[in-house]
Design a protein around this motif. Structure first.
Motif, PDB file in Angstrom:
ATOM      1  N   VAL A   8       0.854  -1.178   0.000  1.00  0.00           N
ATOM      2  CA  VAL A   8       0.000   0.000   0.000  1.00  0.00           C
ATOM      3  C   VAL A   8       0.898   1.237   0.000  1.00  0.00           C
ATOM      4  CG1 VAL A   8      -1.752   1.274   1.277  1.00  0.00           C
ATOM      5  CG2 VAL A   8      -1.806  -1.221   1.241  1.00  0.00           C
ATOM      6  N   THR A   9       0.649   2.109  -0.971  1.00  0.00           N
ATOM      7  CA  THR A   9       1.485   3.314  -1.073  1.00  0.00           C
ATOM      8  C   THR A   9       0.886   4.444  -0.244  1.00  0.00           C
ATOM      9  OG1 THR A   9       0.309   4.200  -2.963  1.00  0.00           O
ATOM     10  CG2 THR A   9       2.135   2.673  -3.432  1.00  0.00           C
ATOM     11  N   ILE A  10       1.676   5.471  -0.043  1.00  0.00           N
ATOM     12  CA  ILE A  10       1.198   6.668   0.658  1.00  0.00           C
ATOM     13  C   ILE A  10       0.028   7.272  -0.127  1.00  0.00           C
ATOM     14  CG2 ILE A  10       1.811   9.022   1.347  1.00  0.00           C
ATOM     15  CD1 ILE A  10       3.163   7.139   3.149  1.00  0.00           C
ATOM     16  N   ALA A  11       0.133   7.276  -1.449  1.00  0.00           N
ATOM     17  CA  ALA A  11      -0.934   7.847  -2.289  1.00  0.00           C
ATOM     18  C   ALA A  11      -2.239   7.086  -2.073  1.00  0.00           C
ATOM     19  CB  ALA A  11      -0.523   7.812  -3.762  1.00  0.00           C
ATOM     20  N   ASP A  12      -2.160   5.742  -1.975  1.00  0.00           N
ATOM     21  CA  ASP A  12      -3.356   4.935  -1.717  1.00  0.00           C
ATOM     22  C   ASP A  12      -3.971   5.295  -0.375  1.00  0.00           C
ATOM     23  OD1 ASP A  12      -2.990   3.555  -4.121  1.00  0.00           O
ATOM     24  OD2 ASP A  12      -1.845   1.934  -3.151  1.00  0.00           O
ATOM     25  N   ARG A  13      -3.136   5.473   0.627  1.00  0.00           N
ATOM     26  CA  ARG A  13      -3.631   5.800   1.963  1.00  0.00           C
ATOM     27  C   ARG A  13      -4.267   7.187   1.983  1.00  0.00           C
ATOM     28  NH1 ARG A  13       0.677   4.340   6.366  1.00  0.00           N
ATOM     29  NH2 ARG A  13      -1.153   4.411   7.691  1.00  0.00           N
ATOM     30  N   MET A  14      -3.656   8.135   1.278  1.00  0.00           N
ATOM     31  CA  MET A  14      -4.209   9.489   1.214  1.00  0.00           C
ATOM     32  C   MET A  14      -5.558   9.473   0.502  1.00  0.00           C
ATOM     33  SD  MET A  14      -2.195  11.608   2.761  1.00  0.00           S
ATOM     34  CE  MET A  14      -2.639  13.206   2.114  1.00  0.00           C
ATOM     35  N   ALA A  15      -5.674   8.725  -0.591  1.00  0.00           N
ATOM     36  CA  ALA A  15      -6.937   8.642  -1.334  1.00  0.00           C
ATOM     37  C   ALA A  15      -8.024   8.032  -0.456  1.00  0.00           C
ATOM     38  CB  ALA A  15      -6.749   7.825  -2.609  1.00  0.00           C
ATOM     39  N   ALA A  16      -7.694   6.997   0.305  1.00  0.00           N
ATOM     40  CA  ALA A  16      -8.663   6.369   1.199  1.00  0.00           C
ATOM     41  C   ALA A  16      -9.081   7.337   2.301  1.00  0.00           C
ATOM     42  CB  ALA A  16      -8.071   5.095   1.800  1.00  0.00           C
ATOM     43  N   ALA A  17      -8.156   8.128   2.802  1.00  0.00           N
ATOM     44  CA  ALA A  17      -8.475   9.107   3.844  1.00  0.00           C
ATOM     45  C   ALA A  17      -9.398  10.195   3.288  1.00  0.00           C
ATOM     46  CB  ALA A  17      -7.200   9.723   4.406  1.00  0.00           C
ATOM     47  N   ARG A  18      -9.139  10.665   2.045  1.00  0.00           N
ATOM     48  CA  ARG A  18     -10.009  11.674   1.427  1.00  0.00           C
ATOM     49  C   ARG A  18     -11.421  11.128   1.245  1.00  0.00           C
ATOM     50  NH1 ARG A  18      -5.702  12.338  -2.298  1.00  0.00           N
ATOM     51  NH2 ARG A  18      -4.316  13.941  -1.529  1.00  0.00           N
ATOM     52  N   LYS A  19     -11.514   9.877   0.836  1.00  0.00           N
ATOM     53  CA  LYS A  19     -12.817   9.239   0.630  1.00  0.00           C
ATOM     54  C   LYS A  19     -13.588   9.164   1.950  1.00  0.00           C
ATOM     55  CE  LYS A  19     -14.964   5.007  -1.025  1.00  0.00           C
ATOM     56  NZ  LYS A  19     -14.744   3.641  -1.471  1.00  0.00           N
ATOM     57  N   ARG A  20     -12.911   8.755   3.027  1.00  0.00           N
ATOM     58  CA  ARG A  20     -13.574   8.684   4.334  1.00  0.00           C
ATOM     59  C   ARG A  20     -14.041  10.059   4.775  1.00  0.00           C
ATOM     60  NH1 ARG A  20      -9.204   5.342   5.495  1.00  0.00           N
ATOM     61  NH2 ARG A  20      -8.222   6.981   6.731  1.00  0.00           N
ATOM     62  N   LEU A  21     -13.240  11.095   4.534  1.00  0.00           N
ATOM     63  CA  LEU A  21     -13.605  12.454   4.921  1.00  0.00           C
ATOM     64  C   LEU A  21     -14.823  12.933   4.151  1.00  0.00           C
ATOM     65  CD1 LEU A  21     -12.868  14.931   6.592  1.00  0.00           C
ATOM     66  CD2 LEU A  21     -11.404  15.682   4.720  1.00  0.00           C
ATOM     67  N   LYS A  22     -14.871  12.633   2.867  1.00  0.00           N
ATOM     68  CA  LYS A  22     -16.032  13.016   2.067  1.00  0.00           C
ATOM     69  C   LYS A  22     -17.281  12.328   2.587  1.00  0.00           C
ATOM     70  CE  LYS A  22     -14.222  14.244  -2.451  1.00  0.00           C
ATOM     71  NZ  LYS A  22     -14.145  13.873  -3.855  1.00  0.00           N
ATOM     72  N   GLU A  23     -17.169  11.037   2.918  1.00  0.00           N
ATOM     73  CA  GLU A  23     -18.314  10.287   3.421  1.00  0.00           C
ATOM     74  C   GLU A  23     -18.812  10.878   4.730  1.00  0.00           C
ATOM     75  OE1 GLU A  23     -16.900   6.265   3.638  1.00  0.00           O
ATOM     76  OE2 GLU A  23     -16.975   5.994   1.460  1.00  0.00           O
ATOM     77  N   ARG A  24     -17.909  11.293   5.581  1.00  0.00           N
ATOM     78  CA  ARG A  24     -18.295  11.882   6.875  1.00  0.00           C
ATOM     79  C   ARG A  24     -18.955  13.250   6.688  1.00  0.00           C
ATOM     80  NH1 ARG A  24     -12.783  10.462   9.749  1.00  0.00           N
ATOM     81  NH2 ARG A  24     -13.148   8.261  10.094  1.00  0.00           N
ATOM     82  N   GLN A  25     -18.532  13.978   5.650  1.00  0.00           N
ATOM     83  CA  GLN A  25     -19.071  15.316   5.426  1.00  0.00           C
ATOM     84  C   GLN A  25     -20.359  15.282   4.618  1.00  0.00           C
ATOM     85  OE1 GLN A  25     -15.766  17.378   3.615  1.00  0.00           O
ATOM     86  NE2 GLN A  25     -14.888  17.924   5.606  1.00  0.00           N
ATOM     87  N   GLY A  26     -20.763  14.108   4.215  1.00  0.00           N
ATOM     88  CA  GLY A  26     -22.044  13.983   3.493  1.00  0.00           C
ATOM     89  C   GLY A  26     -21.910  14.109   1.983  1.00  0.00           C
ATOM     90  N   GLY A  27     -20.871  13.622   1.410  1.00  0.00           N
ATOM     91  CA  GLY A  27     -20.744  13.610  -0.041  1.00  0.00           C
ATOM     92  C   GLY A  27     -19.835  14.701  -0.554  1.00  0.00           C
ATOM     93  N   ASP A  28     -19.974  15.020  -1.836  1.00  0.00           N
ATOM     94  CA  ASP A  28     -19.121  16.039  -2.501  1.00  0.00           C
ATOM     95  C   ASP A  28     -19.487  17.438  -2.039  1.00  0.00           C
ATOM     96  OD1 ASP A  28     -17.686  14.197  -3.996  1.00  0.00           O
ATOM     97  OD2 ASP A  28     -19.220  14.161  -5.574  1.00  0.00           O
ATOM     98  N   GLN A  29     -18.536  18.180  -1.612  1.00  0.00           N
ATOM     99  CA  GLN A  29     -18.758  19.575  -1.227  1.00  0.00           C
ATOM    100  C   GLN A  29     -17.616  20.416  -1.676  1.00  0.00           C
ATOM    101  OE1 GLN A  29     -19.666  20.008   2.906  1.00  0.00           O
ATOM    102  NE2 GLN A  29     -21.641  19.029   2.690  1.00  0.00           N
TER     103      GLN A  29
END
Length: 188
Positions: free
Chosen positions: A167-188
């Motif tokens: 797992v690369t750093i880029a993969d981990r960052m992308a997964a973290a961004r996805k989790r943050l979007k989900e917590r914020q209620g989608g695309d904003q």
């Protein structure tokens, strides 16, 4: 607020050195080590906690413990060898063919140095007949095996954990961004 200057290269004070010396005598009680080093009993807990966060003190304690282990010739090999010796203790080493105890001077050293307790009572009965009550407390063999099993090189009780190291750093960052979007209620 200005950051406090680093103490990384500053030598330990006399009382900090005394704390390190006291700590290695009884690492299970940091507050008592601080009191023994000369800190006030009222503030010893605070200073013990403060000292244990200081990298210089951590390093000095590690040095002192290493020196002590070299002096005493204690190592992981020594501990494991002793545990194996205890595991291999055989009661036949201390019994005569008739089932009585051999004289203690004839016991192997491991028996003389490892027993938890021994109780030998001689009683005179009627008609000058002697009776002997003998109790021997063995080391806890199950605990001994558990300690052997926990040894770093044996790992008998260590849980297995498979980790994907691809797992690369880029993969981990992308997964973290996805989790943050989900917590914020989608695309904003």
């Amino acid at each position: 607020m200005a950051k406090r200057p680093s103490t990384q290269f500053k030598p330990l004070t006399v009382i900090q050195e005394a704390y390190c010396q006291e700590y290695i005598k009884s690492p299970e009680n940091q507050t008592q080590a601080a009191v023994n080093a000369g800190y006030s009993p009222k503030t010893a807990a605070k200073f013990a906690s403060q000292n244990m966060r200081d990298e210089r003190i951590q390093k000095r304690i590690a040095e002192l413990m290493s020196e002590r282990n070299k002096r005493l010739k204690v190592s992981a090999d020594y501990v494991l060898n002793r545990l194996v010796e205890i595991d291999q203790m055989d009661v036949l080493d201390i019994l005569t063919d008739e089932g009585g105890l051999k004289p203690i001077s004839q016991w192997p050293k491991i028996w003389r140095t490892t027993l938890s307790g021994i109780d030998i009572s001689k009683m005179k009965l009627e008609d000058d007949i002697e009776s002997t009550l003998q109790k021997i407390k063995w080391p806890d063999k199950v605990k001994n095996l558990e300690l052997i099993g926990k040894h770093v090189d044996v790992n008998a009780f260590k849980e297995r954990l498979d980790v994907n190291v691809n797992v690369t750093i880029a993969d981990r960052m992308a997964a973290a961004r996805k989790r943050l979007k989900e917590r914020q209620g989608g695309d904003q």
